[in-house]
Design an enzyme around this catalytic site. Structure first.
Site, PDB file in Angstrom:
ATOM      1  CB  SER B  46     127.936  -8.659  38.287  1.00 13.82           C
ATOM      2  OG  SER B  46     128.745  -8.918  39.407  1.00 13.82           O
ATOM      3  CD  GLU B  47     126.601  -5.939  43.497  1.00 15.96           C
ATOM      4  OE1 GLU B  47     125.966  -6.604  42.655  1.00 15.96           O
ATOM      5  OE2 GLU B  47     126.697  -6.266  44.697  1.00 15.96           O
ATOM      6  CG  ASN B  48     131.882  -6.651  39.552  1.00 15.90           C
ATOM      7  OD1 ASN B  48     130.759  -7.116  39.393  1.00 15.90           O
ATOM      8  ND2 ASN B  48     132.950  -7.241  39.089  1.00 15.90           N
TER       9      ASN B  48
END
Lengths: 244, 218
Positions: B46-48
């Site tokens: 998840s790119e966060n």
């Protein structure tokens, strides 16, 4: 003798020196890991003409969104915006300048800014509106665009724990943009849940060394959740996201 | 019959391989997590700043400090790791993610993708999509084949502002599984009960049909 002691005791002191038309870099992803009370202090001070650099711009009544009603933001550099009506209205009316920046490029702009790298090449955005007006170069047969670093007059950061020297530890995905933001402010102000004595944090576990940090304040946080998604308690073993 | 959102996710899940690190975009791609075959392990990025995204939390497990890129509350899988956004996009741009699945408004025969902006209508931003399409070699785009009014989304040239140029090789729509190469669409599979003719009719860009086109197995 203050020495390396970065702790301040009021929000007024924490944001002292912030004046109109400055650039502020803010950590956070959505409403996760945002410096809630530092934002509230900027609202209270009424500082105007700000350029904000942040992945998002909060919602109508929380996060950076609270700076919109009094028109405190002149420009925002962000990857994803418009979770609030007032933002959209100001953008459409041309009252608010928006520079949409790919998320990874935004993170790297902050990282580079804090690391003394003035610009970098990335393949992200080649052939898209993001590339307009930017220098393009080919390396090993692939096209890249030149993106410039960002440095802020202030950085506002949310961490979990700090010691009095400003060494920081973040918690879970509230880390996000905060470590890069911390490096990229001329004045970096950090709001934390707990301040501990020097020596209490394990040096091996520190995410951001205190050298980047100018002021630390302990706050209490609402930690509002944007998308509250849950599963029923009895479906514990039933999932496939390799999440178990 | 056109595939449902769930069925699109099911078909995408067949492309997962054991040991894959996978980034799933918002919408249909997120559903792919529900169909990971039992006999393989995949790790969701998840790119966060989370590698090893788990299922949604129970009411008791909710943690405001733990969300995914869609800002939904999540949990961490065993063996998960947490990192900052620069590190996250180093993984993505650096080509370390094995498969990226994301949605789109349009794709075209040259592998261009438009997914983030409809001028005058939707201007929310690209989030991490531009980095994802620029960084990944293996991308599957999921979308409906045509609009509700029958207007094709598989075009000769994207009409909307691009998210990425020449980066898409595979598209899974509600009607077909399509490969993009040599400036053309190539029909690989069709949705059960959907004819090749229907697919051709709803594909604006040139569609190459070679031999018998198998139905998808779901």
């Amino acid at each position: 003798m203050a020495g390396f002691d970065k702790v301040v005791n009021s929000y007024e002191e924490a944001m002292a020196g912030l004046t109109d038309n400055m650039t502020v870099i803010a950590g956070g992803f959505g409403l996760c890991g945002i410096a809630e009370n530092l934002i509230a202090e900027i609202k209270r001070k009424g500082t105007k003409g700000l350029t904000l650099v942040s992945n998002n711009c909060g919602v109508d009544d929380f996060g950076l969104g609270v700076l919109l009603p009094n028109r405190q933001i002149k420009k925002i550099v962000a990857s994803y915006v418009g979770e609030n009506a007032e933002f959209e209205r100001q953008m459409m009316a041309g009252e608010l300048e928006v520079e949409l920046t790919p998320q990874g490029t935004l993170a790297e702009k902050m990282r580079a800014g804090g690391a003394g790298i003035p610009a970098f090449f990335t393949a992200t955005g080649v052939g898209t509106p993001v590339a307009e007006g930017k220098e393009e170069r080919t390396f090993n047969g692939r096209d890249y665009i030149l993106e410039e670093a960002i440095v802020g007059d202030f950085a506002i950061v949310k961490a979990w724990k700090a010691d009095r020297y400003g060494n920081l530890i973040f918690r879970k995905t509230a880390r996000n943009f905060n470590p890069m933001a911390a490096t990229a402010g001329k004045v970096t102000v950090v709001e934390v849940e707990e301040i501990v004595e020097v020596g209490e944090l394990d040096p091996d576990q520190i995410h951001t060394p205190g050298i980047y940090v100018n002021r630390v304040i302990q706050g209490s946080f609402e930690k509002r959740i944007e998308q509250r998604t849950t599963r029923p308690a009895d479906q514990q073993d039933d999932q496939k996201a390799k999440g178990e | 019959m056109a595939l449902s959102r769930e069925q699109i996710a099911q078909r995408v899940a067949q492309e997962l391989k054991d040991g894959y690190y996978v980034n799933l975009g918002i919408g249909i791609p997120t559903l792919v997590a529900n169909y990971v075959p039992n006999d393989i392990e995949v790790m969701l990025q998840s790119e966060n700043g989370l590698l090893g995204m788990g299922q949604f939390p129970t009411e008791d497990e909710i943690d405001a400090d733990l969300i995914n890129a869609g800002k939904q509350t999540v949990t961490m899988a065993n063996g998960a790791s947490i990192f900052d956004s620069a590190e996250s996009f180093a993984m993505i741009r650096g080509g370390h993610v094995d498969l990226t699945v994301l949605g789109a408004f349009e794709v075209d025969v040259n592998g261009n993708i438009a997914s983030y902006m409809i001028p005058g209508k939707l201007i929310k931003g690209m989030g991490g999509a531009m980095d994802l399409v620029a960084g990944a070699d293996n991308i599957i785009v999921t979308m409906t084949h045509a609009s509700k009014h029958g207007v094709s989304k598989l075009l000769n040239n994207c009409s909307l502002p691009l998210t990425g140029k020449g980066c898409i090789k595979k598209v899974l729509t509600d009607l077909a599984f399509i490969e993009i190469k040599g400036g053309k669409f190539h029909l690989l599979e069709r949705a059960p009960g959907v004819s090749v003719e229907e697919i051709i009719k709803l594909t604006e860009g040139e569609l190459v049909v070679t031999g018998e086109i198998p139905e998808m197995k779901l």
